[in-house]
Design a protein around this motif. Structure first.
Motif, PDB file in Angstrom:
ATOM      1  N   ASN A  24       0.752  -1.152   0.087  1.00  0.00           N
ATOM      2  CA  ASN A  24      -0.014  -0.099  -0.034  1.00  0.00           C
ATOM      3  C   ASN A  24       0.743   1.296   0.040  1.00  0.00           C
ATOM      4  O   ASN A  24       0.842   2.013   1.045  1.00  0.00           O
ATOM      5  CB  ASN A  24      -1.012  -0.137   1.407  1.00  0.00           C
ATOM      6  CG  ASN A  24      -2.010  -0.646   1.069  1.00  0.00           C
ATOM      7  OD1 ASN A  24      -2.509  -1.108  -0.235  1.00  0.00           O
ATOM      8  ND2 ASN A  24      -2.910  -1.386   1.979  1.00  0.00           N
ATOM      9  N   SER A  25       1.635   1.618  -1.087  1.00  0.00           N
ATOM     10  CA  SER A  25       2.286   2.802  -1.319  1.00  0.00           C
ATOM     11  C   SER A  25       2.739   3.120  -2.662  1.00  0.00           C
ATOM     12  O   SER A  25       2.600   2.430  -3.735  1.00  0.00           O
ATOM     13  CB  SER A  25       3.770   2.110  -0.769  1.00  0.00           C
ATOM     14  OG  SER A  25       4.742   2.877  -1.435  1.00  0.00           O
ATOM     15  N   ASP A  26       2.722   4.492  -2.680  1.00  0.00           N
ATOM     16  CA  ASP A  26       2.643   4.757  -4.293  1.00  0.00           C
ATOM     17  C   ASP A  26       4.133   4.681  -4.750  1.00  0.00           C
ATOM     18  O   ASP A  26       4.543   4.832  -5.874  1.00  0.00           O
ATOM     19  CB  ASP A  26       2.670   6.657  -3.787  1.00  0.00           C
ATOM     20  CG  ASP A  26       1.301   7.072  -3.853  1.00  0.00           C
ATOM     21  OD1 ASP A  26       1.287   8.497  -3.907  1.00  0.00           O
ATOM     22  OD2 ASP A  26       0.556   6.257  -3.883  1.00  0.00           O
ATOM     23  N   ARG A  27       4.866   4.011  -3.893  1.00  0.00           N
ATOM     24  CA  ARG A  27       6.327   3.608  -4.332  1.00  0.00           C
ATOM     25  C   ARG A  27       6.070   2.238  -4.938  1.00  0.00           C
ATOM     26  O   ARG A  27       7.359   1.809  -5.450  1.00  0.00           O
ATOM     27  CB  ARG A  27       7.302   3.704  -3.316  1.00  0.00           C
ATOM     28  CG  ARG A  27       7.180   5.414  -2.725  1.00  0.00           C
ATOM     29  CD  ARG A  27       8.213   5.183  -1.264  1.00  0.00           C
ATOM     30  NE  ARG A  27       9.212   4.598  -1.468  1.00  0.00           N
ATOM     31  CZ  ARG A  27      10.546   4.765  -2.074  1.00  0.00           C
ATOM     32  NH1 ARG A  27      10.506   5.824  -2.596  1.00  0.00           N
ATOM     33  NH2 ARG A  27      11.459   4.118  -2.079  1.00  0.00           N
ATOM     34  N   ALA A  28       5.018   1.698  -5.265  1.00  0.00           N
ATOM     35  CA  ALA A  28       5.257   0.276  -5.980  1.00  0.00           C
ATOM     36  C   ALA A  28       5.522   0.509  -7.215  1.00  0.00           C
ATOM     37  O   ALA A  28       5.462   1.421  -7.953  1.00  0.00           O
ATOM     38  CB  ALA A  28       3.590  -0.187  -5.796  1.00  0.00           C
ATOM     39  N   ASP A  29       5.996  -0.654  -7.807  1.00  0.00           N
ATOM     40  CA  ASP A  29       6.536  -0.586  -9.117  1.00  0.00           C
ATOM     41  C   ASP A  29       5.422  -0.657 -10.227  1.00  0.00           C
ATOM     42  O   ASP A  29       5.662   0.003 -11.256  1.00  0.00           O
ATOM     43  CB  ASP A  29       6.996  -1.893  -9.497  1.00  0.00           C
ATOM     44  CG  ASP A  29       8.455  -2.100  -8.363  1.00  0.00           C
ATOM     45  OD1 ASP A  29       8.601  -3.060  -7.583  1.00  0.00           O
ATOM     46  OD2 ASP A  29       9.184  -1.043  -8.484  1.00  0.00           O
TER      47      ASP A  29
END
Ligand SMILES: CC(C)C[C@H](C(=O)NO)C(=O)N[C@@H](CC(N)=O)C(=O)NCc1cccc(N)c1
Ligand SMILES: [Zn+2]
Ligand SMILES: [Zn+2]
Length: 162
Positions: free
Chosen positions: A48-53
């Protein structure tokens, strides 16, 4: 890694009171990713993060990336090849009628699983294939429930990720 936190409110289906349910969408997406993981050394983890690929969105019309959607039909979705920022991201046209696995309604629609499987192929770096029947063939072909990845696609993913 897959991030679902960015889902907006799902498009309301005309015949149904509720839109697409998040759980159902996640299930279709995880099945589509599992198809690629089963045929390569890739693993996927939901975060749960905007930094996911790979960020997955539903958009309609112009949505800020120069590839506007076109309402129901024609363009169904698009994905960006691997890379920073929007690399790997998948956008689904929210004006399609997306069918989930247990959708036994007789309404015309497009299998979210089939399109997601195709789009994730792009997210992983595969372009379109000229092999008819391949998942990466440019034109939508509904997939059977116990679907296995066609050889052309498996060769492609194994060339990149072993
Ligand atoms: C030029 C691209 C932006 C077209 C876009 C696409 O290929 N996205 O990955 C697309 O939505 N193509 C449609 C073409 C169509 N309207 O039949 C499609 O079904 N692509 C997804 C797809 C799904 C499942 C299987 C296959 N082979 C293709
Ligand atoms: Zn887009
Ligand atoms: Zn495509």
């Amino acid at each position: 890694q897959l991030d679902f936190t960015k889902f907006p409110a799902f498009p309301l289906r005309t015949e149904q009171p509720s839109g697409l349910d998040t759980a159902g969408v996640r299930f279709e997406l995880s099945k589509a990713l599992d198809l690629w993981a089963r045929n390569s050394k890739l693993t996927f983890q939901e975060v749960n993060s905007d930094r996911a690929d790979i960020l997955v969105y539903f958009h309609r019309g112009y949505h800020g990336d120069g590839y506007p959607f076109d309402g129901k039909g024609q363009i169904l979705a698009h994905a960006f090849f691997p890379g920073r920022d929007r690399g790997g991201d998948v956008h689904f046209d929210e004006e399609e009628v997306w069918l989930l696995q247990d959708d036994n309604t007789n309404e015309e629609g497009t299998s979210l699983f089939a399109v997601a499987a195709h789009e994730f192929g792009h997210s992983l770096g595969l372009a379109h294939s000229s092999v008819s029947g391949a998942l990466m063939y440019p034109w939508y072909q509904g997939l059977s429930s116990n679907y296995e990845l066609p050889d052309d696609d498996r060769l492609g993913i194994q060339q990149m990720y072993g």
